[in-house]
Design an enzyme around this catalytic site. Structure first.
Site, PDB file in Angstrom:
ATOM      1  N   TYR A 168       9.832   8.839  -0.492  1.00  0.00           N
ATOM      2  CA  TYR A 168       8.951   8.051   0.374  1.00  0.00           C
ATOM      3  C   TYR A 168       8.772   8.641   1.769  1.00  0.00           C
ATOM      4  O   TYR A 168       8.041   8.077   2.593  1.00  0.00           O
ATOM      5  CB  TYR A 168       9.487   6.616   0.478  1.00  0.00           C
ATOM      6  CG  TYR A 168       9.500   5.909  -0.864  1.00  0.00           C
ATOM      7  CD1 TYR A 168       8.310   5.520  -1.467  1.00  0.00           C
ATOM      8  CD2 TYR A 168      10.690   5.669  -1.542  1.00  0.00           C
ATOM      9  CE1 TYR A 168       8.303   4.902  -2.710  1.00  0.00           C
ATOM     10  CE2 TYR A 168      10.697   5.046  -2.781  1.00  0.00           C
ATOM     11  CZ  TYR A 168       9.505   4.668  -3.359  1.00  0.00           C
ATOM     12  OH  TYR A 168       9.483   4.060  -4.590  1.00  0.00           O
ATOM     13  N   ARG A 179       5.739   9.947 -11.605  1.00  0.00           N
ATOM     14  CA  ARG A 179       7.065   9.325 -11.612  1.00  0.00           C
ATOM     15  C   ARG A 179       7.340   8.657 -12.967  1.00  0.00           C
ATOM     16  O   ARG A 179       6.683   8.958 -13.950  1.00  0.00           O
ATOM     17  CB  ARG A 179       7.164   8.349 -10.428  1.00  0.00           C
ATOM     18  CG  ARG A 179       6.960   9.065  -9.073  1.00  0.00           C
ATOM     19  CD  ARG A 179       7.130   8.135  -7.907  1.00  0.00           C
ATOM     20  NE  ARG A 179       8.478   7.592  -7.853  1.00  0.00           N
ATOM     21  CZ  ARG A 179       8.835   6.562  -7.083  1.00  0.00           C
ATOM     22  NH1 ARG A 179       7.921   5.966  -6.304  1.00  0.00           N
ATOM     23  NH2 ARG A 179      10.068   6.118  -7.085  1.00  0.00           N
ATOM     24  N   ARG A 216      15.120   4.875   3.042  1.00  0.00           N
ATOM     25  CA  ARG A 216      15.091   4.655   1.596  1.00  0.00           C
ATOM     26  C   ARG A 216      14.552   5.905   0.883  1.00  0.00           C
ATOM     27  O   ARG A 216      13.393   6.296   1.109  1.00  0.00           O
ATOM     28  CB  ARG A 216      14.152   3.478   1.329  1.00  0.00           C
ATOM     29  CG  ARG A 216      13.854   3.245  -0.123  1.00  0.00           C
ATOM     30  CD  ARG A 216      12.622   2.365  -0.295  1.00  0.00           C
ATOM     31  NE  ARG A 216      12.409   2.038  -1.675  1.00  0.00           N
ATOM     32  CZ  ARG A 216      11.257   1.634  -2.175  1.00  0.00           C
ATOM     33  NH1 ARG A 216      10.200   1.478  -1.394  1.00  0.00           N
ATOM     34  NH2 ARG A 216      11.147   1.368  -3.453  1.00  0.00           N
ATOM     35  N   HIS A 259      -0.279   3.823  -2.251  1.00  0.00           N
ATOM     36  CA  HIS A 259       1.132   4.118  -2.515  1.00  0.00           C
ATOM     37  C   HIS A 259       1.500   5.388  -1.769  1.00  0.00           C
ATOM     38  O   HIS A 259       0.700   6.335  -1.728  1.00  0.00           O
ATOM     39  CB  HIS A 259       1.387   4.324  -4.013  1.00  0.00           C
ATOM     40  CG  HIS A 259       0.985   3.140  -4.829  1.00  0.00           C
ATOM     41  ND1 HIS A 259       1.733   1.992  -4.853  1.00  0.00           N
ATOM     42  CD2 HIS A 259      -0.103   2.912  -5.592  1.00  0.00           C
ATOM     43  CE1 HIS A 259       1.122   1.104  -5.620  1.00  0.00           C
ATOM     44  NE2 HIS A 259       0.000   1.638  -6.074  1.00  0.00           N
ATOM     45  N   PRO A 278       7.843  -5.291  -1.432  1.00  0.00           N
ATOM     46  CA  PRO A 278       9.296  -5.216  -1.350  1.00  0.00           C
ATOM     47  C   PRO A 278       9.842  -3.820  -1.090  1.00  0.00           C
ATOM     48  O   PRO A 278       9.319  -2.830  -1.599  1.00  0.00           O
ATOM     49  CB  PRO A 278       9.754  -5.717  -2.726  1.00  0.00           C
ATOM     50  CG  PRO A 278       8.566  -5.607  -3.605  1.00  0.00           C
ATOM     51  CD  PRO A 278       7.373  -5.789  -2.728  1.00  0.00           C
ATOM     52  N   ASN A 279      10.878  -3.804  -0.277  1.00  0.00           N
ATOM     53  CA  ASN A 279      11.671  -2.612   0.056  1.00  0.00           C
ATOM     54  C   ASN A 279      10.971  -1.644   1.005  1.00  0.00           C
ATOM     55  O   ASN A 279      11.572  -0.656   1.442  1.00  0.00           O
ATOM     56  CB  ASN A 279      12.126  -1.871  -1.221  1.00  0.00           C
ATOM     57  CG  ASN A 279      12.994  -2.761  -2.088  1.00  0.00           C
ATOM     58  OD1 ASN A 279      13.978  -3.305  -1.595  1.00  0.00           O
ATOM     59  ND2 ASN A 279      12.625  -2.958  -3.341  1.00  0.00           N
TER      60      ASN A 279
HETATM   61  C1  DHK Z   1       6.469   1.846  -3.406  1.00  0.00           C
HETATM   62  C2  DHK Z   1       7.422   1.250  -4.148  1.00  0.00           C
HETATM   63  O1  DHK Z   1       8.339   0.470  -3.570  1.00  0.00           O
HETATM   64  C3  DHK Z   1       7.550   1.475  -5.588  1.00  0.00           C
HETATM   65  O2  DHK Z   1       8.091   0.365  -6.260  1.00  0.00           O
HETATM   66  C4  DHK Z   1       6.239   1.882  -6.217  1.00  0.00           C
HETATM   67  C5  DHK Z   1       5.352   2.606  -4.013  1.00  0.00           C
HETATM   68  C6  DHK Z   1       5.602   3.015  -5.441  1.00  0.00           C
HETATM   69  C7  DHK Z   1       4.891   3.739  -3.103  1.00  0.00           C
HETATM   70  O3  DHK Z   1       4.867   4.875  -3.512  1.00  0.00           O
HETATM   71  O4  DHK Z   1       4.537   3.448  -1.958  1.00  0.00           O
HETATM   72  O5  DHK Z   1       6.447   2.257  -7.544  1.00  0.00           O
END
Ligand code: DHK
Length: 167
Positions: free
Chosen positions: A41, A125, A36, A118, A28-29
């Site tokens: 990220y 975090r 984002r 990740h 997700p996301n």
């Molecule tokens: C991506 C997410 O969306 C978070 O919910 C995780 C992960 C970390 C990332 O670092 O790619 O906690």
């Protein structure tokens, strides 16, 4: 009927493809990458990550099946699919990393090697990100290297697949 015949033909295809297919599953996301929380990220989009994976996999003689979903059930279905249609699996489960026993169970049922990725370093975090349900089913975990982590995961997976093939 014609459609049935066509799908029967198509069913043959993964048999040759599967030997060299690596599934890269994103949770997700991650569809929002690029805009984002770029300070966490990075600025690469999901398309950019796909391009990185395609390039790296191709150089190592693999093909990547790169997917993203915001839906836990869909991710579980894809993990199950990897049992028969992939030779290895890379998973960034997004927030489901920290919550999903369903994904863990699917991964535990998966006989192909799994690498967890990740983008961010989850251990620097919030405390709720320090626990991963995915890790128990993964050969290894790569985190904190942004998009490069996906390439490192492909390299690690390719080595694991080769080792397994060599017996
Ligand atoms: C991506 C997410 O969306 C978070 O919910 C995780 C992960 C970390 C990332 O670092 O790619 O906690």
């Amino acid at each position: 009927m014609a459609r049935k015949e066509a799908s029967a033909d198509l069913r043959e295809l993964p048999l040759t493809a599967m030997a060299n297919a690596i599934f890269v599953l994103n949770g997700p996301n991650l569809n929002l990458l690029g805009t984002r929380e770029p300070e966490v990220y990075g600025t690469e989009t999901l398309e950019d990550l796909k391009a990185r994976c395609d390039r790296k996999a191709h150089a190592l003689g693999f093909v990547v099946d790169f997917r993203q979903s915001n839906n836990e059930g869909e991710l579980v279905n894809w993990i199950q699919e990897a049992r028969t249609d992939a030779s290895g699996l890379i998973v960034n489960a997004g927030a489901f990393t920290h919550t999903s026993i369903a994904m863990l169970d699917a991964l535990l049922a998966c006989t192909v090697p799994v690498v967890e990725v990740h983008l961010s370093n989850i251990f620097t975090r919030e405390p709720f990100r320090h626990r991963s349900y995915v890790s128990k089913a993964a050969k290894g975990v790569i985190c904190g290297f942004g998009g490069l982590g996906y390439e490192l995961a492909i390299e690690a997976l390719a080595a694991a697949i080769s080792r397994a093939k060599a017996g």
